[in-house]
Design an enzyme around this catalytic site. Structure first.
Site, PDB file in Angstrom:
ATOM      1  N   LYS A  18       0.848  -1.205   0.000  1.00 49.70           N
ATOM      2  CA  LYS A  18       0.000   0.000   0.000  1.00 49.70           C
ATOM      3  C   LYS A  18       0.882   1.253   0.000  1.00 49.70           C
ATOM      4  O   LYS A  18       0.643   2.207  -0.744  1.00 49.70           O
ATOM      5  CB  LYS A  18      -0.911   0.003   1.244  1.00 49.70           C
ATOM      6  CG  LYS A  18      -2.027  -1.031   1.163  1.00 49.70           C
ATOM      7  CD  LYS A  18      -2.713  -1.253   2.503  1.00 49.70           C
ATOM      8  CE  LYS A  18      -3.724  -2.392   2.380  1.00 49.70           C
ATOM      9  NZ  LYS A  18      -4.277  -2.837   3.657  1.00 49.70           N
TER      10      LYS A  18
ATOM     11  N   GLN B 281      -4.379  -1.296   9.979  1.00 42.47           N
ATOM     12  CA  GLN B 281      -4.300  -2.653   9.433  1.00 42.47           C
ATOM     13  C   GLN B 281      -4.758  -3.657  10.488  1.00 42.47           C
ATOM     14  O   GLN B 281      -4.306  -3.640  11.627  1.00 42.47           O
ATOM     15  CB  GLN B 281      -2.839  -2.935   9.015  1.00 42.47           C
ATOM     16  CG  GLN B 281      -2.612  -4.261   8.336  1.00 42.47           C
ATOM     17  CD  GLN B 281      -3.261  -4.347   6.958  1.00 42.47           C
ATOM     18  OE1 GLN B 281      -3.232  -3.405   6.175  1.00 42.47           O
ATOM     19  NE2 GLN B 281      -3.859  -5.495   6.662  1.00 42.47           N
TER      20      GLN B 281
ATOM     21  N   ASP C 112     -11.133   3.026   4.473  1.00 43.19           N
ATOM     22  CA  ASP C 112     -11.641   1.689   4.101  1.00 43.19           C
ATOM     23  C   ASP C 112     -13.062   1.470   4.609  1.00 43.19           C
ATOM     24  O   ASP C 112     -13.534   0.327   4.682  1.00 43.19           O
ATOM     25  CB  ASP C 112     -10.704   0.582   4.610  1.00 43.19           C
ATOM     26  CG  ASP C 112     -10.818  -0.696   3.773  1.00 43.19           C
ATOM     27  OD1 ASP C 112     -11.571  -0.694   2.778  1.00 43.19           O
ATOM     28  OD2 ASP C 112     -10.148  -1.687   4.111  1.00 43.19           O
TER      29      ASP C 112
END
Ligand code: NAD
Length: 281
Positions: A49, A93, A116
């Protein structure tokens, strides 16, 4: 024989167009990824990423925190990033260590920087048939793929295998919002194959190699494989027994090279979208 849905190619095209746009942006979009602990798979995901964001010229930072970081320290870090003008998107994450309450962490992220779509504000928007600031990366990538290949969603029988907050649930709700008829299956579902066989579009996100075999798929179905597993030889594979199912499906995604590249691509698109919203451009 099914047509291969080439996520790598589609993602590359989208990212090339993004690069043309971002080159003129000043200030540049900013993405912060927080990783806690030493999980090897998470580190690989986070590095890719970061690399992709840097290639696009973003302000791309990774915050690495030790496994024993306190929840308060993590929340303080998120607060700092919430208040940082150079950061438009924040991603924590998963998984997090057990001593940290995942929900508290997610709720700490400013919904406007929730890249997200984890925050209950944004999740609730999707659940109520409204638009979140940005859609969750993996389901968004899958919808882009279906659209790219002109695969109609409205009125189709869709079956989603998996009900996680990151893939299955938002996927099902997004399909419902696009007027598909949606069935969700999970680990307690009985007669999985009977249900998957009804799918015009079958989306598998269980994380179980070879869960979906040819007899569980309808002739001509569109099969989207989200799973990332290792087979007995240590090779990457999805949830679908690709070699037999590709003979029956009309379209199928490979693993790797299907959904994976689209997830990272959506993360970049979302960062730019959040940048535009926050900077009013
Ligand atoms: P998860 O473990 O949180 O959820 C898995 C879901 O599958 C659960 O809801 C469970 O009920 C269901 N399930 C498990 N076994 C089942 C079975 N035998 N029959 C029916 N349902 C079953 O996982 P997740 O985070 O949603 O990820 C799922 C898979 O997708 C993993 O392999 C993960 O690595 C992969 N993934 C890929 C991407 C990508 O970009 N390609 C993104 C996210 C996750």
């Amino acid at each position: 024989m099914a047509i291969l849905i080439d996520g790598k190619k589609v993602a590359k095209e989208i990212l090339e167009n993004l690069a043309d746009e971002t080159v003129f942006m000043n200030p540049v979009p900013g993405l912060a990824v927080i990783i806690v602990g030493e999980d090897a798979a998470s580190k690989i995901y986070v590095n890719s990423k970061k690399k992709k964001a840097a290639e696009l010229g973003f302000n791309s930072i990774v915050v690495e925190l030790p496994e024993n970081v306190s929840q308060q320290e993590l929340l303080n870090k998120i607060e700092e990033l919430n208040n940082d003008d150079k950061i438009d998107g924040i991603l924590v994450q998963m998984p997090l260590p057990e001593h940290i309450n995942k929900n508290d962490v997610i709720e700490k992220i400013n919904p406007l920087k929730d890249v997200d779509c984890f925050h209950p504000y944004n999740v609730g928007k999707i659940a109520s048939g409204n638009k979140p600031y940005v859609y969750p990366c993996t389901p968004k990538g899958i919808i882009r793929l279906l659209e790219y290949y002109d695969i109609e969603i409205e009125g189709k029988n869709t079956v989603v295998v998996g009900r996680s907050n990151i893939v299955g649930r938002p996927m099902a709700q997004m399909l419902l919002n696009m007027n598909a008829t949606v069935t969700i299956c999970h680990s307690r579902t009985k007669n999985l194959g009977e249900i998957t066989k009804t799918a015009d579009i079958l989306i598998c996100a269980a994380g179980k190699a070879n869960l979906i075999t040819e007899d569980m798929v309808k002739d001509g179905a569109v099969v989207i494989d989200v799973g990332i597993n290792r087979n007995k030889d240590g090779k990457l594979c999805g949830d679908v027994d690709f070699s037999s199912v590709e003979k029956k499906a009309s379209y199928i995604t490979p693993v790797p090279g299907g959904v994976g590249p689209m997830t990272i691509c959506s993360l970049m698109v979302n960062t730019i979208d959040l940048h535009r919203i926050q900077k009013n451009i």
